[in-house]
Design a protein around this motif. Structure first.
Motif: not given
Length: 273
Positions: A123-145
């Motif tokens: 999903t878009g939500r799941e890709n946000a977490y996956l893409s965030g990891a690719i860009l160097g973000l931690r899961r908690a950072q993606v959740s905040e944003r």
């Protein structure tokens, strides 16, 4: 060909290393593609390629050289097929140059590359977490944003649906929204603002202007009004080569003149040997 994303050790800069303050530097960059007219020719190339060439060669880029300083906002313009997308793919690490060198300092947030890397079954939500990891973000950072990402892309209920159901424009919206919240040092935007309604484009432009205060922008678009509005400098790519590199209004004026006076020549897509 060589690429680099690391600084040289203090006190021992590598020969030809870019000066301090440079975000991106290309030297003699070129990209050639191999085209086989018949499937059997690819087999022949593998078996007998040491003695004869069985493919046609197309140079999408030749002799590209420029430096972009940290904090610059640079536009790239050119006709369809001029080599702009190939250049961006090299800068984003999607493809490697055939010749030349590339140095990138800092974290790149590439809208075009991120969209191409989506898992279409997620999903878009799941890709946000996956893409965030690719860009160097931690899961908690993606959740905040995540709420800000969802609000910016404006996909509504589709944010919870698989990306394989998205149109190309919806995918671009999601990619831009993720990159805009990724803390990148260099934001590379390729026509993402061409999708969506005026409200979405205005939000994107505000985010880009805010980003310019802290990062480096590389903006590729056929919308010259946006290029003039967002960029202080423009690089003009023509037939795979740099035709101009300078102040925005001057280069855009020359480019518009060329569009009006120079016919679109299909020979620019011919194979070059």
């Amino acid at each position: 060909m060589s690429t680099s994303s690391d600084l040289a050790p203090a006190g021992a800069p590598a020969e030809g290393a870019p000066e301090a303050g440079i975000a991106i530097e290309c030297r003699g960059l070129g990209k050639a593609y191999q085209f086989y007219r018949r499937p059997i020719d690819q087999v022949k190339q593998v078996l007998f390629g040491g003695r004869k060439r069985y493919y046609d060669e197309y140079w999408a880029l030749r002799d590209i050289g420029f430096s972009i300083r940290k904090g610059d906002a640079v536009g790239i313009v050119g006709r369809n097929g001029s080599g702009k997308s190939t250049l961006l793919q090299i800068l984003c690490g999607i493809t490697a140059p055939t010749v030349g060198s590339l140095t990138v300092k800092g974290r790149i947030a590439p809208v075009l590359a991120l969209g191409a890397a989506f898992d279409y079954d997620l999903t878009g939500r799941e890709n946000a977490y996956l893409s965030g990891a690719i860009l160097g973000l931690r899961r908690a950072q993606v959740s905040e944003r995540l709420d800000a990402i969802r609000d910016l892309c404006g996909l509504g209920d589709f944010f919870e649906q698989p990306v394989k159901l998205y149109s190309s424009g919806m995918g671009a919206r999601l990619a831009f929204a993720i990159c805009a919240h990724a803390d990148g040092d260099v934001l590379i935007v390729d026509e993402a603002l061409a999708v969506g309604d005026d409200a979405f484009r205005q939000r994107c432009q505000r985010i880009i202007r805010d980003f310019r205060a802290r990062g480096t922008l590389l903006f590729v678009s056929h919308d010259l009004d946006q290029v003039v509005d967002l960029c202080d400098r423009v690089i003009w790519i023509d037939r795979g080569r740099m035709r101009a590199d300078g102040e925005t209004h001057a280069v855009v004026t020359d480019y518009c003149k060329a569009l009006a006076e120079e016919p679109d020549d299909p020979n620019r897509f011919a194979f070059m040997t």
